[in-house]
Scaffold this motif. Structure first.
Motif, PDB file in Angstrom:
ATOM      1  N   GLN A 574      29.631  10.288 -36.141  1.00 27.01           N
ATOM      2  CA  GLN A 574      30.076   8.917 -35.913  1.00 27.01           C
ATOM      3  C   GLN A 574      29.705   8.499 -34.498  1.00 27.01           C
ATOM      4  O   GLN A 574      29.541   9.324 -33.598  1.00 27.01           O
ATOM      5  N   LEU A 575      29.600   7.181 -34.315  1.00 22.38           N
ATOM      6  CA  LEU A 575      29.452   6.624 -32.967  1.00 22.38           C
ATOM      7  C   LEU A 575      30.837   6.371 -32.393  1.00 22.38           C
ATOM      8  O   LEU A 575      31.713   5.852 -33.088  1.00 22.38           O
ATOM      9  N   ARG A 576      31.031   6.733 -31.116  1.00 25.95           N
ATOM     10  CA  ARG A 576      32.327   6.537 -30.471  1.00 25.95           C
ATOM     11  C   ARG A 576      32.136   5.822 -29.136  1.00 25.95           C
ATOM     12  O   ARG A 576      31.053   5.857 -28.535  1.00 25.95           O
ATOM     13  N   GLU A 577      33.237   5.204 -28.708  1.00 29.90           N
ATOM     14  CA  GLU A 577      33.260   4.645 -27.361  1.00 29.90           C
ATOM     15  C   GLU A 577      33.639   5.765 -26.388  1.00 29.90           C
ATOM     16  O   GLU A 577      34.515   6.575 -26.670  1.00 29.90           O
ATOM     17  N   THR A 578      32.959   5.794 -25.240  1.00 26.83           N
ATOM     18  CA  THR A 578      33.246   6.845 -24.260  1.00 26.83           C
ATOM     19  C   THR A 578      34.578   6.635 -23.553  1.00 26.83           C
ATOM     20  O   THR A 578      35.129   7.558 -22.963  1.00 26.83           O
ATOM     21  N   GLY A 579      35.083   5.395 -23.574  1.00 28.46           N
ATOM     22  CA  GLY A 579      36.321   5.112 -22.846  1.00 28.46           C
ATOM     23  C   GLY A 579      36.077   4.730 -21.400  1.00 28.46           C
ATOM     24  O   GLY A 579      37.008   4.413 -20.662  1.00 28.46           O
ATOM     25  N   VAL A 580      34.802   4.768 -20.945  1.00 24.76           N
ATOM     26  CA  VAL A 580      34.453   4.382 -19.581  1.00 24.76           C
ATOM     27  C   VAL A 580      33.796   3.018 -19.634  1.00 24.76           C
ATOM     28  O   VAL A 580      32.855   2.801 -20.402  1.00 24.76           O
ATOM     29  N   THR A 581      34.284   2.086 -18.799  1.00 19.75           N
ATOM     30  CA  THR A 581      33.784   0.712 -18.865  1.00 19.75           C
ATOM     31  C   THR A 581      32.674   0.446 -17.866  1.00 19.75           C
ATOM     32  O   THR A 581      31.856  -0.441 -18.067  1.00 19.75           O
ATOM     33  N   GLU A 582      32.643   1.202 -16.744  1.00 15.74           N
ATOM     34  CA  GLU A 582      31.640   0.949 -15.714  1.00 15.74           C
ATOM     35  C   GLU A 582      31.060   2.270 -15.234  1.00 15.74           C
ATOM     36  O   GLU A 582      31.696   3.313 -15.308  1.00 15.74           O
ATOM     37  N   GLY A 583      29.838   2.189 -14.682  1.00 12.74           N
ATOM     38  CA  GLY A 583      29.223   3.347 -14.045  1.00 12.74           C
ATOM     39  C   GLY A 583      28.643   4.312 -15.057  1.00 12.74           C
ATOM     40  O   GLY A 583      28.449   4.019 -16.237  1.00 12.74           O
ATOM     41  N   GLU A 584      28.383   5.530 -14.554  1.00 12.45           N
ATOM     42  CA  GLU A 584      27.766   6.563 -15.392  1.00 12.45           C
ATOM     43  C   GLU A 584      28.713   6.960 -16.522  1.00 12.45           C
ATOM     44  O   GLU A 584      29.899   7.173 -16.320  1.00 12.45           O
ATOM     45  N   GLY A 585      28.180   7.091 -17.735  1.00 17.16           N
ATOM     46  CA  GLY A 585      28.989   7.488 -18.878  1.00 17.16           C
ATOM     47  C   GLY A 585      29.621   6.326 -19.610  1.00 17.16           C
ATOM     48  O   GLY A 585      30.359   6.524 -20.572  1.00 17.16           O
ATOM     49  N   ALA A 586      29.363   5.095 -19.167  1.00 19.09           N
ATOM     50  CA  ALA A 586      29.963   3.940 -19.833  1.00 19.09           C
ATOM     51  C   ALA A 586      29.248   3.680 -21.155  1.00 19.09           C
ATOM     52  O   ALA A 586      28.082   4.002 -21.343  1.00 19.09           O
ATOM     53  N   GLY A 587      29.942   3.070 -22.112  1.00 17.84           N
ATOM     54  CA  GLY A 587      29.342   2.684 -23.387  1.00 17.84           C
ATOM     55  C   GLY A 587      29.729   3.603 -24.520  1.00 17.84           C
ATOM     56  O   GLY A 587      30.871   4.040 -24.618  1.00 17.84           O
ATOM     57  N   ARG A 588      28.712   3.948 -25.370  1.00 25.08           N
ATOM     58  CA  ARG A 588      28.974   4.725 -26.580  1.00 25.08           C
ATOM     59  C   ARG A 588      28.334   6.104 -26.497  1.00 25.08           C
ATOM     60  O   ARG A 588      27.467   6.370 -25.668  1.00 25.08           O
ATOM     61  N   CYS A 589      28.783   6.968 -27.410  1.00 30.89           N
ATOM     62  CA  CYS A 589      28.218   8.308 -27.511  1.00 30.89           C
ATOM     63  C   CYS A 589      28.200   8.708 -28.983  1.00 30.89           C
ATOM     64  O   CYS A 589      28.835   8.073 -29.831  1.00 30.89           O
ATOM     65  N   ILE A 658      29.486  16.232 -28.546  1.00 32.02           N
ATOM     66  CA  ILE A 658      29.461  14.896 -27.948  1.00 32.02           C
ATOM     67  C   ILE A 658      28.144  14.747 -27.200  1.00 32.02           C
ATOM     68  O   ILE A 658      27.869  15.472 -26.240  1.00 32.02           O
ATOM     69  N   LEU A 659      27.309  13.788 -27.656  1.00 34.26           N
ATOM     70  CA  LEU A 659      25.981  13.594 -27.077  1.00 34.26           C
ATOM     71  C   LEU A 659      25.829  12.155 -26.586  1.00 34.26           C
ATOM     72  O   LEU A 659      26.235  11.204 -27.269  1.00 34.26           O
ATOM     73  N   PRO A 660      25.248  11.968 -25.390  1.00 33.52           N
ATOM     74  CA  PRO A 660      25.063  10.608 -24.865  1.00 33.52           C
ATOM     75  C   PRO A 660      23.912   9.888 -25.549  1.00 33.52           C
ATOM     76  O   PRO A 660      22.916  10.512 -25.951  1.00 33.52           O
ATOM     77  N   LEU A 661      24.047   8.582 -25.675  1.00 34.97           N
ATOM     78  CA  LEU A 661      22.987   7.745 -26.240  1.00 34.97           C
ATOM     79  C   LEU A 661      22.113   7.195 -25.126  1.00 34.97           C
ATOM     80  O   LEU A 661      22.514   7.125 -23.962  1.00 34.97           O
ATOM     81  N   VAL A 662      20.910   6.791 -25.487  1.00 34.68           N
ATOM     82  CA  VAL A 662      20.005   6.167 -24.527  1.00 34.68           C
ATOM     83  C   VAL A 662      20.492   4.759 -24.251  1.00 34.68           C
ATOM     84  O   VAL A 662      20.754   3.984 -25.180  1.00 34.68           O
ATOM     85  N   ASP A 663      20.636   4.424 -22.970  1.00 35.13           N
ATOM     86  CA  ASP A 663      21.075   3.080 -22.579  1.00 35.13           C
ATOM     87  C   ASP A 663      19.852   2.179 -22.546  1.00 35.13           C
ATOM     88  O   ASP A 663      19.009   2.268 -21.650  1.00 35.13           O
ATOM     89  N   ASP A 664      19.755   1.286 -23.518  1.00 38.87           N
ATOM     90  CA  ASP A 664      18.584   0.399 -23.607  1.00 38.87           C
ATOM     91  C   ASP A 664      18.555  -0.636 -22.501  1.00 38.87           C
ATOM     92  O   ASP A 664      17.546  -1.303 -22.279  1.00 38.87           O
TER      93      ASP A 664
END
Length: 666
Positions: A574-589, A658-664
């Motif tokens: 599944q795709l999940r939200e990382t829980g971080v809104t700003e900076g490194e690690g923000a977005g989905r994983c 848990i794997l990070p996605l590419v930030d487009d």
């Protein structure tokens, strides 16, 4: 005997010794006594003239010793000295100490003067060049007859203690020479300590030595001014400058001493509240300077006396809570505090009249400043010794650590060479066995009817084939772990995206789906069940396709191996939200989860689960190397992700990749 009682008794003994040395030194420095008795009259208005004083009944003058403590006062003090018997125009000297009194006026009997008095005006507010005698003390020559009276008027704002004497001229000259030589030795000793501290500050680049050097040099200048040397040799016609210099130097010396103790105590764990109080004491200097410049000199001196007592109290409190493990350093600081406290107690007792004043009270900073200078120098030398010892231990520990690291590196390299050789040597036999097994299977199919395919011979052939596959899997894991550790050792800063690429999620889960769909026990859910869903198939995950597929399949293979044979293994993504809104690690994983029920092996140890070579006690009945989960976590963290382990219910475990996605947007 308890340590606390031992310290108290030792402190009492040291106090007795210090007091004895103090009085012996004072007795040696006191010099000859006065030839004439001295009596005192206090003019609180400071307006009475010599005629009024001379007309007073001698009974109105209070007998006093040759030296007494007067403290801070704006009153005028009149001293009456009567020439001793058998005096017939003897050459006598009337001497007044200390040498930093503001206004000293001698009234000597002289019938040639209309008033009947010869007046000599001295004091540190008046030019030294105008004095008839060039002594460090205030002095005037007198040729007297039996019973003649000499009057001395003293008005000062800074007299701690005051001594008035009538001396033989030769004794006065001899005492002045001795005092000058003693002051020269004293200033030379302080100068040597100051220059040594300055040199140490440059060599060691240590702020403690630098502050101590400034403190010693300020002490030197202060004593030079207080003894009248500055007025005599440099400012003999600038008394106002010399007077102001004496005040400013005293305040600056106090500030630097307090600053040194604050910095020094701070290193040894002094509580925050004591540091704040010492900072307040430091702030008094600025206030004192403002008061001096605005003409409130008497108030500034009173504030100075209060602040000194406050700083001594802080020193006592600091030593009570000081965290100094070195006994020599601790005893040095105790000695300094004990001597300072003792000195101020004796000074206070002499001011109250409970203790006869002596030479040491005339120049109160001499004894304590010299002792403090020596103790602080010894403390800093000990400080350097302790630092050198710590640095030596740190260097030795570093060398040992470097040797251990080098040894471990050599061991890893040797292990790597060994595993490389072992895998090379094992691949060829395994390839031969695999080819032979394949050939044997083809011949069996040709010779044996299909209905008897599952007889014992065929099962043995398949068992050989499975064992060869397991051995190849172990070799593959060993090689993967070796490559991962090599990357971590030699390329720790290398970007995982550059090292391993990125993978389209539709492609990744298409491969996983094709492989795991053949397993009857594996239940595919989420993205794995529908690899080409348009909502997420084009999303990209950090990591190469083969690496990601190998990590997921490793988790699934472990679940199949260590769970009960008739229980399902759930593979979900599944795709999940990382829980971080700003900076490194923000977005989905991306979260890939493998869930299974635990078999006879039992629950793994969560503390050792991802350790290298770890296998549960009941897992040794199955083939394995103990490297799978270690490699999965290591690779996942290289990619910027992680592996999470959890327990569900009484017998279910869950591994989440848990794997990070590419930030487009980048």
């Amino acid at each position: 005997m308890p340590e606390g009682l031992t310290i108290v008794l030792l402190g009492a003994l040291v106090s007795v010794v210090l007091v004895f040395l103090y009085f012996q030194l004072s007795r040696w420095l006191d010099g000859p006594g006065s030839l004439a008795p001295v009596a005192l009259y206090t003019d609180t208005s400071a307006r009475m003239g010599v005629e009024e004083i001379a007309a007073l009944d001698p009974q109105q003058f209070e007998p006093m010793p040759s030296q007494m403590a007067l403290g801070y006062s704006s009153s005028a003090r009149w001293f009456r000295l009567v020439a001793p018997p058998d005096t017939l125009f003897r050459h006598l000297v009337v001497s007044v100490q200390p040498s930093y009194l503001d206004n000293v006026r001698f009234y000597l009997p002289d019938s040639s003067q209309p008033s009947g008095w010869r007046v000599e005006q001295q004091g540190d507010r008046f030019a030294f060049a105008d004095r008839s005698r060039k002594d460090l003390a205030f002095a005037a020559d007198a040729w007297l007859e039996d019973g003649e009276v000499v009057l001395v008027r003293v008005q000062t704002r800074n007299a701690h203690s005051l001594r008035v004497r009538m001396l033989e001229a030769d004794d006065a000259t001899r005492e002045n020479a001795l005092t000058l030589a003693s002051v020269g030795v004293y200033c030379g000793a302080v100068l040597v300590l100051g220059l040594a501290s300055a040199l140490s500050a440059v060599v060691y680049r240590d702020r403690y030595w630098a502050v101590n050097a400034l403190f010693q040099l300020a002490t030197l200048v202060t004593m030079f001014v207080y003894f009248g040397l500055a007025s005599q040799f440099f400012l003999d016609r600038q008394p106002a400058v010399a007077d102001m210099l004496s005040l400013v130097c005293g305040f600056v010396q106090f500030f630097l001493g307090t600053l040194f103790y604050r910095l020094f105590y701070e290193q040894y764990g002094m509580p925050r509240w004591l540091l704040v109080l010492q900072s307040v004491a430091l702030g008094v200097l600025a206030l004192q300077l403002v008061m001096v410049l605005s003409g409130q000199i008497e108030a500034a001196l009173r504030l100075y006396a209060l602040t000194v007592g406050f700083v001594v109290f802080l020193g006592v409190a600091a030593l009570a809570v000081l965290q100094c493990q070195d006994s020599f350093m601790r005893n040095l600081l105790r000695l300094n505090l004990l001597s300072t406290t003792m000195f101020f107690v004796l000074l206070g007792l002499s001011h109250l009249g409970w203790l006869s004043a002596n030479f040491m009270q005339l120049y109160p900073g001499v004894f304590i400043n010299l002792l403090t200078a020596v103790v602080l120098h010894l403390a800093l030398l000990r400080h350097n010794t302790l630092l050198a010892r710590e640095q030596g231990e740190a260097r030795r520990a570093l060398l040992v650590s470097q040797e251990q690291v080098a040894m471990e590196r050599r061991q890893r390299e040797e292990e790597g060479h060994f595993f490389g050789m072992l895998m090379h040597e094992m691949r060829s036999p395994l390839a031969v066995i695999a080819v032979a097994v394949g050939s044997l299977q083809r011949k069996l199919r040709a010779l044996v009817p299909e209905e008897t395919e599952h007889d014992g011979l065929s099962r043995n052939v398949r068992r050989i084939e499975e064992s060869v596959g397991q051995m190849r899997g172990v070799l593959q894991q060993v090689q993967a772990v070796s490559e991962m550790e090599h990357s971590l050792r030699h390329e720790p800063a290398r970007s995982p995206q550059v090292a391993h690429g990125v993978t389209r999620m539709g492609t990744l889960f298409g491969l996983v789906h094709a492989r795991e769909a053949e397993q009857e026990r594996v239940q595919l859910r989420g993205m794995v069940a529908d690899p080409e869903a348009s909502t997420w198939a084009e999303e990209r995950v950090i990591g190469g396709r083969l690496v990601l597929e190998m990590m997921i399949c490793n988790l699934v293979d472990n679940a199949l191996k260590y769970s009960l044979a008739d229980t399902p293994v759930v593979l979900d993504a599944q795709l999940r939200e990382t829980g971080v809104t700003e900076g490194e690690g923000a977005g989905r994983c991306l979260a890939v989860t493998v869930t299974n029920r635990v078999g006879d092996v039992g629950m793994p140890d969560p503390e050792r689960l991802f350790s290298k070579y770890y296998r549960a006690p009941g897992a040794h009945q199955f083939s394995g190397s103990g490297l799978g989960l270690y490699w999965v976590r290591g690779m996942t963290r290289m990619l910027g992700g992680d592996v999470q382990y959890g327990v569900e219910g009484a017998d279910q475990v869950r591994f989440s990749l848990i794997l990070p996605l590419v930030d487009d947007k980048v």
